[in-house]
Design a protein around this motif. Structure first.
Motif, PDB file in Angstrom:
ATOM      1  N   ILE A   1      -6.282   2.585  -9.485  1.00 26.89           N
ATOM      2  CA  ILE A   1      -5.332   2.377 -10.894  1.00 26.89           C
ATOM      3  C   ILE A   1      -4.377   3.528 -10.640  1.00 26.89           C
ATOM      4  N   CYS A   2      -3.459   3.272 -11.361  1.00 27.69           N
ATOM      5  CA  CYS A   2      -2.443   4.516 -11.343  1.00 27.69           C
ATOM      6  C   CYS A   2      -2.795   5.722 -12.305  1.00 27.69           C
ATOM      7  N   ASP A   3      -2.551   6.932 -12.122  1.00 28.67           N
ATOM      8  CA  ASP A   3      -2.900   8.255 -12.747  1.00 28.67           C
ATOM      9  C   ASP A   3      -1.829   8.281 -13.952  1.00 28.67           C
ATOM     10  N   SER A   4      -2.369   8.551 -15.189  1.00 27.92           N
ATOM     11  CA  SER A   4      -1.371   9.060 -16.108  1.00 27.92           C
ATOM     12  C   SER A   4      -0.663  10.500 -15.897  1.00 27.92           C
ATOM     13  N   CYS A   5       0.565  10.372 -16.333  1.00 24.14           N
ATOM     14  CA  CYS A   5       1.323  11.734 -16.594  1.00 24.14           C
ATOM     15  C   CYS A   5       0.561  12.466 -17.466  1.00 24.14           C
ATOM     16  N   PRO A   6       0.645  13.875 -16.919  1.00 24.74           N
ATOM     17  CA  PRO A   6       0.090  14.951 -18.031  1.00 24.74           C
ATOM     18  C   PRO A   6       0.855  14.779 -19.537  1.00 24.74           C
ATOM     19  N   ALA A   7       0.181  15.326 -20.263  1.00 28.48           N
ATOM     20  CA  ALA A   7       0.335  15.030 -21.831  1.00 28.48           C
ATOM     21  C   ALA A   7       1.960  15.795 -21.892  1.00 28.48           C
ATOM     22  N   GLY A   8       2.727  15.142 -22.534  1.00 29.55           N
ATOM     23  CA  GLY A   8       4.062  15.608 -22.705  1.00 29.55           C
ATOM     24  C   GLY A   8       5.220  15.302 -21.677  1.00 29.55           C
ATOM     25  N   LYS A   9       4.654  14.616 -20.380  1.00 30.04           N
ATOM     26  CA  LYS A   9       5.430  14.498 -19.486  1.00 30.04           C
ATOM     27  C   LYS A   9       5.613  12.841 -19.203  1.00 30.04           C
ATOM     28  N   ASN A  10       6.947  12.548 -18.835  1.00 31.80           N
ATOM     29  CA  ASN A  10       7.088  11.050 -18.522  1.00 31.80           C
ATOM     30  C   ASN A  10       7.760  10.765 -17.443  1.00 31.80           C
ATOM     31  N   ILE A  11       7.917   9.611 -16.938  1.00 33.72           N
ATOM     32  CA  ILE A  11       8.685   9.093 -15.659  1.00 33.72           C
ATOM     33  C   ILE A  11       9.877   8.362 -16.282  1.00 33.72           C
TER      34      ILE A  11
ATOM     35  N   LEU B   1       0.832  -1.344   0.128  1.00 33.51           N
ATOM     36  CA  LEU B   1      -0.067  -0.065  -0.011  1.00 33.51           C
ATOM     37  C   LEU B   1       0.761   1.256  -0.004  1.00 33.51           C
ATOM     38  N   ASP B   2       2.069   1.220  -0.063  1.00 32.61           N
ATOM     39  CA  ASP B   2       3.033   2.309  -0.216  1.00 32.61           C
ATOM     40  C   ASP B   2       2.714   3.174  -1.663  1.00 32.61           C
ATOM     41  N   ALA B   3       2.693   4.559  -1.459  1.00 34.08           N
ATOM     42  CA  ALA B   3       2.638   5.232  -2.580  1.00 34.08           C
ATOM     43  C   ALA B   3       3.559   4.610  -3.780  1.00 34.08           C
ATOM     44  N   GLY B   4       2.890   4.607  -4.864  1.00 36.24           N
ATOM     45  CA  GLY B   4       3.643   4.107  -6.243  1.00 36.24           C
ATOM     46  C   GLY B   4       3.339   2.815  -6.505  1.00 36.24           C
TER      47      GLY B   4
ATOM     48  N   GLU C   1      -0.286   8.252  -5.667  1.00 32.35           N
ATOM     49  CA  GLU C   1       0.257   9.257  -4.566  1.00 32.35           C
ATOM     50  C   GLU C   1      -0.164   8.518  -3.194  1.00 32.35           C
ATOM     51  N   TYR C   2      -1.215   8.049  -3.217  1.00 34.96           N
ATOM     52  CA  TYR C   2      -2.308   7.668  -2.164  1.00 34.96           C
ATOM     53  C   TYR C   2      -2.094   6.224  -1.704  1.00 34.96           C
ATOM     54  N   THR C   3      -2.742   5.679  -0.544  1.00 34.26           N
ATOM     55  CA  THR C   3      -2.504   4.306  -0.280  1.00 34.26           C
ATOM     56  C   THR C   3      -3.910   3.682   0.083  1.00 34.26           C
TER      57      THR C   3
ATOM     58  N   ALA D   1       2.878  13.073  -8.481  1.00 33.56           N
ATOM     59  CA  ALA D   1       2.796  13.757  -9.782  1.00 33.56           C
ATOM     60  C   ALA D   1       4.076  14.613 -10.104  1.00 33.56           C
ATOM     61  N   ASP D   2       4.990  14.933  -9.332  1.00 36.07           N
ATOM     62  CA  ASP D   2       6.196  15.788  -9.474  1.00 36.07           C
ATOM     63  C   ASP D   2       7.126  14.743 -10.223  1.00 36.07           C
ATOM     64  N   ASP D   3       6.995  13.471 -10.004  1.00 35.20           N
ATOM     65  CA  ASP D   3       7.944  12.389 -10.666  1.00 35.20           C
ATOM     66  C   ASP D   3       7.501  12.454 -12.332  1.00 35.20           C
ATOM     67  N   CYS D   4       6.588  13.082 -12.765  1.00 32.40           N
ATOM     68  CA  CYS D   4       6.438  13.243 -14.288  1.00 32.40           C
ATOM     69  C   CYS D   4       7.016  14.657 -14.740  1.00 32.40           C
ATOM     70  N   THR D   5       8.003  14.304 -15.357  1.00 34.94           N
ATOM     71  CA  THR D   5       8.838  15.395 -15.774  1.00 34.94           C
ATOM     72  C   THR D   5       9.014  15.560 -17.437  1.00 34.94           C
ATOM     73  N   TYR D   6       9.127  16.718 -17.826  1.00 33.05           N
ATOM     74  CA  TYR D   6       9.495  16.999 -19.344  1.00 33.05           C
ATOM     75  C   TYR D   6      10.623  16.336 -19.781  1.00 33.05           C
ATOM     76  N   PRO D   7      10.872  15.545 -20.931  1.00 33.22           N
ATOM     77  CA  PRO D   7      11.936  15.206 -21.509  1.00 33.22           C
ATOM     78  C   PRO D   7      13.272  16.287 -21.509  1.00 33.22           C
ATOM     79  N   THR D   8      12.981  17.336 -21.641  1.00 30.08           N
ATOM     80  CA  THR D   8      14.019  18.537 -21.671  1.00 30.08           C
ATOM     81  C   THR D   8      13.285  19.407 -20.591  1.00 30.08           C
ATOM     82  N   PRO D   9      14.117  20.396 -20.234  1.00 31.64           N
ATOM     83  CA  PRO D   9      13.540  21.611 -19.413  1.00 31.64           C
ATOM     84  C   PRO D   9      12.106  21.896 -19.767  1.00 31.64           C
ATOM     85  N   ALA D  10      11.208  22.157 -18.892  1.00 36.46           N
ATOM     86  CA  ALA D  10      10.112  22.530 -19.170  1.00 36.46           C
ATOM     87  C   ALA D  10       9.861  24.015 -19.948  1.00 36.46           C
TER      88      ALA D  10
END
Length: 675
Positions: free
Chosen positions: A627-637, A571-574, A620-622, A650-659
């Motif tokens: 089901i897991c949430d999708s990253c916003p469009a254009g962001k990846n983990i 039940l850990d986040a992630g 994020e929760y326990t 959600a902050d684990d979702c980042t742009y491939p290059t600086p935002a």
């Protein structure tokens, strides 16, 4: 006409941390620096700014950046003091401490065109990131031959520390006081005065109490490591060697040995004073009475600031009182850092440190083989509030059947413990090998470890109230209990009467309650090798259990007439559960006793149905069956999908290059499609 800051601090001499910061000012006595000790990491921000009233065309200064976790400093300019949009100079990382002739100080000269200047510093990942600045000089205006203006050391705008008289604001040219070198006790005693600077050049035998009364800005130091040793031909009720009252005094580089007081402060007693001990040592000092007495090395009375930095206490004791090394009594704002306590002892409370109605911080300290009835290392009593971080308790012990806490004992007080180790600590006749909490106490423990600790009950930690109105609360987060054991119950943790415990993301491995000890005075043994819950409330979430053993039941958890909420590690986040239940019955992992029923439970340590969130999703929760949430469009983990910690916010979702800062979402998506 001075710099404004609420985050930089003014300092003389070294900072409070090892392996970072300067050892002295570049020029004069003072400099300012960013203190990055806990809780000022990671990435804490510091700033100071000044309006020069006219355009500055050049600024020069000395800076010091020594430490493994140095951050980044930026000098910025502004026309109006509200918008700092011009970066004039910056520097990052460790610049060393011995690569110049000036103790690690480096000079910068910067051409500017700004009326306002600001220094901004962002610290690194740990406490070894102290940044310092000194000797700021500016050229103001457009005169053909401008002359430099010396900018005074900043006045720090922290809330003022109570003291008998105000500390004067720094001047542009620090006052230099003459130094008196002394080699005898009579010369030392005669030199005590306001603003005195006294250098003790050799060892001195102390033949009477040294009185420091109503004296301010006094500095006593030794450039040779001299030791003041009492011949014990005299006695004093408070302050066996040095009695300080209504004063402001700093001791640096000195040793104190064999001091003895009848009541308080075997070596030193400080009442209603501001005291700094830096790179000092206390050895074989002792206070000899009981009650509210104690402080074999040092007794501090009253609400003024006390700093103990890079100091050692060895074989100091309070045979009938509290605090073998230090006793804090109705104090506020005490800081103890980089200090070692070895073989200190009290026959009552706090083998090394005892506190009553006091607020204090202990960081980067080491307690070794310290002993007392309650709190072999530290005892926090009645109304105290302690913050303890980056500290080690090694082979400390509590020695009575009525108390406990080989490392820390807490009575009617609060404490925060972070990044701290308890190694081989014991309460061989009592409760809580590492930690003991009694009535009306609250403690948060995070990112810490208990290794090979032992007690009659609660090998690692013990917490209890006594009645419904005198509860205690313990929160344990991200903490490991390894090879802890008990004669009776709770090899890792025992939760007793009317107390509440939260165990979050912890681990219990190879803990044991190996004996069928039905004759034990504290109750039957052999239950709850990991956690034992007895007439209490416990929440156990995201916690793992491995190779624990209890003779009679509850290898991991034993629950006796208590409220227990236990959820497995998946039940850990992630993590998410695509289907099914998050628990499976283990072999005596969990046992519950109520009204004569002894039942196997379902609080196992793993879940086969749980999975890490897939690539480019997070959770994020326990909560079960999610089901897991999708990253916003254009962001990846950027992870292979196996590490839950990379998928837990959600902050684990980042742009491939600086935002991008100006492109629209549609343009971002278009560019990604083109790639």
């Amino acid at each position: 006409d001075s710099w404004t800051t609420s985050t930089f601090v003014r300092n003389s001499g070294t900072t409070s941390s090892y392996n970072t910061g300067p050892s002295s000012a570049y020029d004069g006595s003072y400099y300012v620096y960013a203190e990055t000790s806990y809780p000022n990491y990671p990435a804490a921000s510091f700033s100071m700014y000044r309006d020069f009233g006219d355009t500055v065309t050049e600024v020069s200064f000395q800076y010091h950046m020594y430490g493994d976790s140095m951050g980044t400093v930026v000098l910025q300019g502004s026309a109006d003091g509200t918008t700092y949009d011009t970066t004039l100079w910056s520097k990052s990382g460790n610049q060393g401490n011995g690569d110049t002739d000036d103790g690690g100080w480096h000079r910068a000269v910067v051409s500017v065109e700004s009326q306002w200047l600001a220094f901004l510093y962002t610290g690194g990942s740990s406490y070894t990131g102290d940044f310092a600045i000194d000797s700021v000089e500016v050229v103001v205006g457009w005169s053909p031959s401008p002359q430099p203006t010396i900018s005074p050391v900043p006045t720090v705008s922290h809330p003022p520390t109570a003291s008998p008289r105000p500390t004067p604001n720094p001047s542009s040219l620090p006052t230099e006081y003459p130094v008196t070198s002394v080699a005898t006790f009579s010369a030392l005693s005669s030199a005590i005065a306001t603003d005195a600077r006294i250098n003790v050049v050799n060892d001195i035998t102390v033949t009477a109490v040294l009185s420091v009364d109503n004296v301010y800005n006094l500095q006593i130091y030794s450039t040779t490591g001299a030791v003041l040793t009492s011949d014990r031909s005299f006695s004093n009720s408070a302050g066996g060697m040095i009695a300080i009252s209504n004063a402001d005094v700093t001791f640096t580089g000195l040793g104190f040995a064999s001091g003895s007081a009848m009541y308080r402060g075997g070596c030193m007693h400080a009442a209603q004073s501001t005291l700094v001990l830096d790179r000092t040592s206390f050895a074989h000092c002792q206070s000899n009475d009981g009650g509210d007495a104690g402080g074999g090395g040092l007794f501090v009375l009253g609400g003024y600031a006390t700093t103990v930095a890079r100091t050692t206490f060895t074989s100091c004791s309070s045979p009938y009182g509290n605090g073998g090394a230090i006793c804090l009594y109705y104090t506020a704002g005490t800081t103890i850092s980089g200090t070692n306590f070895t073989r200190c002892a009290s026959d009552y409370n706090g083998g090394a440190i005892s506190s009553t109605h006091s607020t204090y911080t202990v960081m980067r300290a080491v307690f070794t083989s310290c002993t007392s009835m309650g709190g072999g290392g530290i005892n926090a009593r009645t109304g105290s509030a302690a913050t303890i971080s980056d500290t080690r308790f090694i082979s400390c012990s509590a020695t009575t059947t009525n108390g406990g806490g080989g490392g820390i004992a807490q009575y009617s007080s609060t404490a925060t413990v972070a990044s701290t180790e308890f190694i081989g600590c014991t309460a061989g006749q009592g409760l809580g090998g590492g930690i003991f909490l009694q009535e009306y106490s609250t403690m948060d423990v995070s990112a810490s470890s208990f290794t090979s600790c032992f007690a009659v009950i609660g090998g690692g930690a013990y917490v209890r109230g006594s009645t419904a109105g005198s509860t205690s609360s313990l929160t344990v987060t991200g903490t490991n209990f390894n090879r802890c054991w008990t004669n009776t119950s709770g090899g890792g943790l025992h939760v007793d009467w009317y107390s509440t415990v939260y165990v979050l993301g912890a681990s219990f491995s190879s803990c044991s309650a190996p004996y069928d000890n039905s004759a034990e005075a504290y109750g039957p043994g052999g239950y709850g090798a990991g956690i034992n819950v007895y007439y209490a409330i416990a929440y156990v979430l995201g916690t793992t259990f491995d190779s624990n053993y209890a003779k009679l039941g509850g290898n991991d958890i034993y629950n006796y007439n208590s409220a227990l909420d236990c959820q497995a590690n998946c039940l850990d986040a992630g993590m998410y559960m695509p289907s099914g239940s998050c628990s499976s019955v283990g072999s005596a992992d969990y046992m519950y006793y109520s009204s004569g029923s002894d039942l196997s439970g379902s609080c196992d340590s793993y879940c086969a149905s749980c999975s890490v969130c897939p690539a480019d999703t997070y959770f994020e929760y326990t909560s079960a069956n999610s089901i897991c949430d999708s990253c916003p469009a254009g962001k990846n983990i950027f992870d292979d999908g196996l590490d839950a910690s990379k998928h837990d916010e959600a902050d684990d979702c980042t742009y491939p290059t600086p935002a991008p800062t100006t492109m629209t979402t549609a343009r971002i998506q278009h560019q990604l499609r083109r790639r």
